[in-house]
Structures are given as C-alpha cells and as structure tokens.
Scaffold this active site. Structure first.
Site, PDB file in Angstrom:
ATOM      1  N   GLN A 109       0.829  -1.212   0.000  1.00 19.67           N
ATOM      2  CA  GLN A 109       0.000   0.000   0.000  1.00 19.67           C
ATOM      3  C   GLN A 109       0.865   1.265   0.000  1.00 19.67           C
ATOM      4  O   GLN A 109       0.473   2.306   0.537  1.00 19.67           O
ATOM      5  CB  GLN A 109      -0.959  -0.002   1.192  1.00 19.67           C
ATOM      6  CG  GLN A 109      -2.179  -0.878   0.990  1.00 19.67           C
ATOM      7  CD  GLN A 109      -3.030  -0.433  -0.203  1.00 19.67           C
ATOM      8  OE1 GLN A 109      -3.116   0.748  -0.545  1.00 19.67           O
ATOM      9  NE2 GLN A 109      -3.652  -1.395  -0.858  1.00 19.67           N
ATOM     10  N   SER A 110       2.024   1.194  -0.597  1.00 21.77           N
ATOM     11  CA  SER A 110       2.946   2.335  -0.617  1.00 21.77           C
ATOM     12  C   SER A 110       2.372   3.529  -1.381  1.00 21.77           C
ATOM     13  O   SER A 110       1.988   3.415  -2.548  1.00 21.77           O
ATOM     14  CB  SER A 110       4.254   1.886  -1.272  1.00 21.77           C
ATOM     15  OG  SER A 110       5.045   3.008  -1.619  1.00 21.77           O
TER      16      SER A 110
END
Ligand code: PLP
Length: 370
Positions: A109-110
């Site tokens: 989920q960067s």
C-alpha cells in the site's frame, strides 16, 4: 501545476524558477534550491490551514496550542502526498541521466509507489514497482488499485517478517532482476530508493521548507514545533536541512511509524550530506537534530493503533480532513497525546505537516470504524 511547455526532457532542463531567490546563509554563498533541475509535478504552494475546530475539541485555548495544518495531502499528483515534492527532483535527475524507466519499492500500500507510477506517466517513463506483501494475494484496493490503473509493472515479494520498512535481500534481488530485464530490452532504468529517500529526494523538503517558512512569515506566525510522520526519513532529511538553511522558527519533531531508528538516523544524515553538497552548503545537521519519537508505532508499520483510529475520526469530524492509518493518523495521535499531557502548552503554535496517504484508507475499509 504550471502549464507544461515542451517535452518532458526539455521541461526539466529549463532555467530555474524565476520566483525563487538566490539564498545567502550565514555568509555561505549557497546555490539556490531554485537552480537545481526540477520536473513540475506538484500543485504548489499547498494551503496552510488553521484547525480551529480541532483545537476546540482538544480543550480550546485553555488547554490546546494553535494547530496549523500544512496540507501536503493536497500536492495534487495522483491524489497527493509528500512524495510529489521528492519526485520533482528525482524525476528530473532520472531524465537528465537519460533514463527511460524508473524502478522503486515499498509496501503493497505504498503511497510512494503510487506517486512514482503517476510521475513516470507524466514524464513519459516506464515504471516498475517491487512491492512487499504479508499476504499472498493482497486485495487490489487503495494504492495498489491505483498502481494498476496507472499500468505500472507490479512485482510482489513476501514482506520481511518484522514488518519494518527495511529493504531486504529479496527486494534487492527482484530490483536487480527487473533492472537487468529492462536493460536487455534496451531500456535505461533509474532506481529510486524506498520512500524516494536519497540526497536528491531530500531536496523536495528543502524546497518545501522554503515554501512553508515563507507562508509562516507572511502570516506573522512563529510556531515552536513541526509534527510529521517519519518513515524512511527522506522527509526528515529535507525538513531538518531546510530548517537550518532558512532559519525556521520551529523544531522538527518526527513521529516514527516504523522502527530501525539507529540505521535510519545514519541514512538521514547521509541524505542531508548529499543534499547539502548539491546545494553548496555545509550539512550543519547533527544527530541531535533528528528527533524521532518511536512511542506511537504500536504493533508495527501499517498496523493502526487505537489512538491512530481515534485521530483519524477526530480530524474527519472536526476539520473534515482525512488522515491515513499508516502515517498521518499515528503522527496526529502523537500530537494529540502531547497536547493532553501538556508537553506543548496552550500559548504555543505548532504545525502539523499532513503528508497524505489517504488512498490507503480504502484498503482498510470498515476496520477503521472499530
Ligand atoms: C512516505 C510517507 C511518509 C514518510 O516520509 P519519509 O520520507 O519516508 O519518512 C509520511 N506520510 C505519508 C503519507 C507517506 O506516504
């Protein structure tokens, strides 16, 4: 964003932004941040917003300092966030070095990965993402959904067991393999480190500090502290160096969202030294300037604490501002705790740097309401 003129390559080689003065600091003739190549990606300046309702909710002027929120969640690049500032310098560097592709890494989920994929689209570069995941089939939601919409080339690798942001061997190997594969097809890959945290990336928050210090001066404000969420520390490197160069009134106070303090201090100092060298100023930052409070991490990176969830709800309900569960929720939880414990007093003014991260909300769903 200014109207783009010319090809991406021409644009990043254009003359420095006319509005940015040459800076002379304490007798050192510095090279202005405005002379360093920069590829326009962010909508700047971002607003500085006083959070009156939040102050009321935290006890009002008797108990709570004034809180100014610097809205870097509104940098505009593909739903915004702090990485847009770093990427303006990183993408310009990649283009100048003749790159045709960028590769970067982060958690599944960067925000950094999503914004790198977006920046690459605007610069006409290919983008490969090496993303770590602790589950085999992560839901295509939040940032990961946007990565796919941007048609980044996504490579998933198992997350290191301690859930830190540290880049492990499997990530390095995958990056090397992806780079070799691109080269064999005649591409010229440019590797952007995790979080965009390098000397070049740190320039983003040197420039961001110049912008903020100008806004504060215009508003006649002299806040005592700047709170922000600290991860891979490129933001810190830029903020502390910028605070020295532009004589910021505030102390830069990082709330850590992951561990690894000692290694990260060393990396932040390296980033500061590189950025300072590019600017032609002495590094002038020591370990004592790197304040990183590890008291609000909870179980680990990306795992929201109850106080983080409380902060997310409080900001939504008072200011209609969304915080994220991995970074800004924890940073705000730290600030709220400091208000409640009287670490900062009601006569002070503080800045909260909202670094973005909102798309990750959608990967958590209703768990955020618990
Ligand atoms: C990356 C990120 C940070 C931390 O920035 P670093 O430079 O990695 O320390 C903070 N907040 C959000 C929302 C981020 O995406």
């Amino acid at each position: 964003m200014p109207t783009p003129v010319g090809t991406p390559r021409e644009r990043c080689l254009r003359p420095p932004h006319a509005a940015w003065p040459r800076h002379t600091t304490k007798g050192w003739e510095t090279m202005s941040i405005g002379t360093i190549p920069r590829f326009p990606l962010a909508t700047l300046p971002t607003p500085l917003h006083e959070a009156h309702r939040l102050r009321e909710a935290l006890g009002g002027p008797e108990r709570c300092p004034r809180i100014l929120i610097k809205r870097d969640d509104l940098t505009g690049l593909a739903l915004g966030g702090n990485k847009a500032r770093k990427l303006e310098f990183l993408i310009a560097d990649a283009l100048r070095k003749g790159a045709t592709a960028v590769i970067t890494t982060g958690a599944v989920q960067s925000n950094h990965a999503r914004m790198t994929a977006a920046a690459a689209r605007l610069a006409g570069l290919r983008c490969s993402l090496v993303l770590t995941t602790s589950v085999e089939d992560p839901p295509i939601q939040g940032n990961l959904l946007l990565d796919h919409l941007l048609q980044a080339d996504v490579h998933l690798v198992p997350a290191p067991p301690d859930k830190s942001l540290a880049v492990d061997a499997a990530v390095d190997e995958t990056i090397a393999r992806v780079a070799a594969d691109l080269e064999s097809r005649g591409e010229r890959p440019y590797v952007i480190p995790v979080g965009g945290s390098s000397g070049v990336g740190a320039l983003g928050y040197v420039a961001g500090t110049l912008e903020l210090v100008g806004q504060l001066a215009n508003a006649g404000e002299a806040p005592t502290r700047l709170y922000y969420a600290s991860g891979s520390r490129g933001t810190q490197a830029g903020l502390v160096l910028g605070a020295k160069i532009y004589s910021a009134p505030y102390q830069v106070y990082g709330i850590a969202v992951s561990g690894g303090g000692a290694d990260k201090d060393a990396r932040a100092l390296e980033n500061v030294a590189e950025a300072a060298a590019m600017l032609g100023v002495p590094p002038q930052v020591t370990e004592s300037d790197l304040i990183t409070d590890e008291g609000y991490i909870g179980e680990g990176y990306g795992i929201p604490t109850p106080e983080c969830l409380e902060a997310i709800r409080l900001l939504a309900q008072t200011e209609a501002i969304f915080l994220d569960p991995s970074y800004t929720g924890k940073a705000m939880a730290g600030l709220i705790d400091h208000v409640r414990r009287g670490v900062i007093g009601p006569d002070e003014t503080v800045v909260f740097l909202h670094t973005g991260g909102v798309p990750a909300i959608f990967a958590h769903g209703t768990r955020l309401l618990e």
